[in-house]
Every structure is written in C-alpha cells, then in structure tokens.
Design a protein around this motif. Structure first.
Motif, PDB file in Angstrom:
ATOM      1  N   VAL A  25      76.151  61.789  34.268  1.00 35.49           N
ATOM      2  CA  VAL A  25      76.412  63.122  33.701  1.00 35.49           C
ATOM      3  C   VAL A  25      77.810  63.524  34.137  1.00 35.49           C
ATOM      4  N   LEU A  40      67.890  68.848  24.077  1.00 30.44           N
ATOM      5  CA  LEU A  40      68.951  67.927  24.480  1.00 30.44           C
ATOM      6  C   LEU A  40      68.747  66.650  23.681  1.00 30.44           C
ATOM      7  N   GLY A  42      70.187  62.934  22.229  1.00 33.98           N
ATOM      8  CA  GLY A  42      71.127  61.845  22.442  1.00 33.98           C
ATOM      9  C   GLY A  42      70.397  60.520  22.474  1.00 33.98           C
ATOM     10  N   SER A  46      72.515  58.411  27.255  1.00 33.17           N
ATOM     11  CA  SER A  46      73.475  59.488  26.986  1.00 33.17           C
ATOM     12  C   SER A  46      73.592  60.481  28.136  1.00 33.17           C
ATOM     13  N   LYS A  48      70.929  62.661  28.926  1.00 31.43           N
ATOM     14  CA  LYS A  48      70.051  63.815  28.704  1.00 31.43           C
ATOM     15  C   LYS A  48      68.889  63.875  29.692  1.00 31.43           C
ATOM     16  N   THR A  49      68.252  62.730  29.967  1.00 30.91           N
ATOM     17  CA  THR A  49      67.143  62.736  30.920  1.00 30.91           C
ATOM     18  C   THR A  49      67.637  62.963  32.337  1.00 30.91           C
ATOM     19  N   LEU A  51      70.120  64.836  33.196  1.00 37.54           N
ATOM     20  CA  LEU A  51      70.343  66.284  33.280  1.00 37.54           C
ATOM     21  C   LEU A  51      69.023  67.010  33.503  1.00 37.54           C
ATOM     22  N   ASP A 164      60.208  65.705  28.343  1.00 37.05           N
ATOM     23  CA  ASP A 164      61.033  64.508  28.201  1.00 37.05           C
ATOM     24  C   ASP A 164      60.360  63.526  27.243  1.00 37.05           C
ATOM     25  N   VAL A 196      63.871  67.187  25.701  1.00 36.22           N
ATOM     26  CA  VAL A 196      64.727  66.012  25.600  1.00 36.22           C
ATOM     27  C   VAL A 196      64.171  65.057  24.552  1.00 36.22           C
ATOM     28  N   HIS A 198      65.448  61.720  21.499  1.00 38.13           N
ATOM     29  CA  HIS A 198      66.463  60.947  20.774  1.00 38.13           C
ATOM     30  C   HIS A 198      66.253  61.094  19.276  1.00 38.13           C
ATOM     31  N   MET A 213      74.403  64.952  23.370  1.00 35.92           N
ATOM     32  CA  MET A 213      74.987  64.264  24.515  1.00 35.92           C
ATOM     33  C   MET A 213      75.314  62.813  24.171  1.00 35.92           C
ATOM     34  N   LEU A 218      78.470  66.528  27.206  1.00 35.96           N
ATOM     35  CA  LEU A 218      77.899  67.424  26.210  1.00 35.96           C
ATOM     36  C   LEU A 218      78.948  67.617  25.119  1.00 35.96           C
TER      37      LEU A 218
END
Length: 363
Positions: A25, A40, A42, A46, A48-49, A51, A164, A196, A198, A213, A218
């Motif tokens: 990140v 989030l 991506g 990327s 995101k997880t 974060l 997630d 989160v 994809h 992301m 970001l």
C-alpha cells in the motif's frame, strides 16, 4: 459559530505498508463517511485487502495513521476496534449450530445468556434465518452459511462492517440475491460498510462510492456513474466495463478531433495530445447506404468479429486506420440480422458520449 462537519467513520492518512522491498500500500489518503457503502475495487495484488487488514487491526501501517471517528486506531488490537469482518471463507465453527456461531462474539465479550439469546434471535431475523438457528453449517447451503457469517459479524453492534470478497464462493444467482440482501441490511442498520472486491459489476451495483486500486495506490475515488463515465486514467477506463480507447488528432486547439478521416467537435476543449474513450453501448452501427451518412459524424468500419450475448451482440469493428472499436447491438436494431465478419458499415457516436484522457506517456 458554524457547525463542525461530521468526522469520517474511517480516515486513512498517508498510509503505506511495506513488506521488505515490496510496497503493498503506497501513500493512501481516504475518508469514508458514516453510513456509507464504500467498495475497494482492484485486481489481485492491488493492495485492497492489505488496506482492509490495516483497518481491521490484523496488520499495522509502516507509515501513516488509520483513524476511526477522529481517533487513531493504528495501535489498537482488533478486538478493541468495534469492527465486524466477513471473509470469503465463512470461518464458521462446524461443531456449532448457526445460533451458537452467531452467539460466539457475544460470549467472548461476556454478554449474559438471556441478552445473548435475544440478540442472536434479532441477528438471525435480520438475515432471514430465524428457522435455521439449530442447523449446523454442514446442513446449510453456501448462501445460508454466508448469512450466518454476516449475522455473527453484526450481532455485537459494530461501528463498521468490513467485507473481503464475501460473495466470491457463490454462484451468480445467489450472488445477485446476496447483493440485494446486503444493501437492504446496510440501509436498515445505517452501518458503514467497506467492501473489497475484484468484481466491477458487484461494486457498481452496491456501493455509494468506489475506490479503484492498482499497485498499492488509490487511483480514483468517485460514485459509480462518475467512475464509469469520467475515468481518471486509461487503467480505470479499461478496468471498469468495456470501452474503446482511440488515438485521435487534435484540431482547433482541442475543440475537435479527427479519427479515420472523420471530424467531431468536443463539448469542451481538451489539452492535446489526448485519446478518446467510447463505451460500446454509445456506438451505433449503420449500413453504408444510410441516408444520414453524409450529414452526421460517421466513421467507416468493417465488422471483424460478432459475439452473441443473449440480449444482443458484441461487435468488434475495425476502423479504416486499423484501430478497433467495440459496439453493442441489441435485438430490434436494423442491422441485427445482418451482422457478419467482413461487412462494411458506418459507426457513429454522439460527441457528448466521448471522454478525453491525456495520451499515455504524454504527461
């Protein structure tokens, strides 16, 4: 004295997370409002997880701060952050019934038995599983197990719900149903949700705002319509839905452009050099004998490939300058029965449908 604006439910302040030489990140700054459903979005890797894990307390930032309602939580352990978490693998205890699984967070917090029973009953009712409290996970479908996991994450009244990839293991029909259920529950409770995924369609369908992301950064934060119609970069444009990004020649100080011998004016000037982004549903396809071909913006093209999609067809066109253009042709269109590779056609789109982006590498 003016009223102070409400504090964000979550605030990432220049948050960076490094694992040795790898930056997972990179300098993320983001505020998420109370009661917001924020996605989030991506691809794998990327950030995101990562974060999300920094917010949940399962990891700590290398730099920057994570805030909740104006208070730093970067040093707090997960159980002191008032956060519910739902993962793709539901992590239900197989030896416990649904009701026992939901009651577990309350038991760990020392909530008395009678209160536990009332709160478990309310949580199971919220996710429409009142009749399945005595069932074990092995006796429940994937969708029902997901509902149990959701009830368990909400039963202790968290300020924030983190999810997630929670629907990744479900089939499309169940995913669609759960999307509607999650939106309903979020509205009823008014809870802040950070989701989160994809899956771009999932994010577009559920979130008030989306953060894109890639590479730990970001790239853009906006509501779904803005991200779709006004992407901030080539990456975002390609990541959200299908599109054609076309090279054009700037004319009249950015007030118009030329492509494949056709000229079109722009609603507002663009800084050259720029490319244009056109979504396939904005492209219409016409016969070369169409009477309007000499009166409207028209780009000669050849059908290269046709893919049947049920409600219509995805058509790949090749312009006379060699560039590829996507179009969606729906049933009832005049050319619906005449789509075949090699056919010469005319492509059109309205100037208001065009988004301009600086040509990659030009800045």
């Amino acid at each position: 004295m003016r009223d102070q604006p409400p504090l964000p439910a979550v605030s990432f302040q220049s948050v960076t997370r490094r694992y040795g030489p790898v930056i997972a990140v990179s300098g993320v700054t983001l505020d998420i409002a109370k009661g917001e459903f924020f996605a989030l979005l991506g691809s794998s890797g990327s950030g995101k997880t990562t974060l999300l894990m920094l917010l949940a307390g399962f990891d700590q930032p290398t730099e920057g701060r994570v805030m909740m309602s104006g208070t730093s939580v970067s040093e707090l352990p997960p159980h002191r952050r008032s956060i519910g978490v739902v993962f793709q693998n539901y992590a239900l205890f197989p030896h416990m019934t649904a009701a026992q699984n939901v009651a577990y967070p309350l038991k760990m917090r020392g909530v008395g038995r009678s209160e536990r029973e009332e709160r478990v009953k309310a949580a199971l009712s919220l996710v429409n599983l009142t009749e399945r409290g005595a069932s074990y996970p092995s006796q429940m479908s994937g969708g029902q197990q997901q509902r149990v996991a959701l009830a368990r994450s909400l039963v202790f009244g968290p300020e924030l719900l983190l999810m997630d990839e929670p629907l990744g293991a479900l089939d499309r029909r169940l995913r669609d149903q759960m999307q509607q259920e999650l939106k309903r529950i979020q509205r009823e409770l008014g809870i802040t949700v950070i989701y989160v995924t994809h899956d771009q369609s999932e994010a577009m369908a559920m979130a008030n705002r989306i953060g894109i992301m890639a590479g730990g950064k970001l790239l853009q934060v906006a509501d779904p319509e803005t991200i779709y119609t006004a992407p901030s970069s080539h990456f975002v444009a390609r990541f959200i839905g299908e599109c054609s990004i076309l090279r054009v020649a700037s004319l009249d100080n950015g007030r118009a452009f030329e492509i494949a011998g056709a000229r079109q004016s722009l609603p507002s000037p663009a800084i050259a050099p720029f490319d244009i982004v056109v979504r396939p549903e904005k492209v219409s396809v016409h016969s070369v004998n169409d009477a309007r071909s000499g009166e409207a913006f028209s780009v000669p093209a050849t059908i290269r490939e046709v893919t049947y999609l049920g409600p219509g067809w995805r058509v790949e066109l090749q312009l006379s300058d060699g560039q590829l253009l996507l179009a969606n042709i729906m049933r009832g269109d005049l050319l619906a029965g005449e789509l075949e590779p090699g056919k010469s056609v005319i492509a059109r789109w309205a100037s208001a449908s065009v988004t301009t982006l600086p040509t990659e590498g030009s800045s």
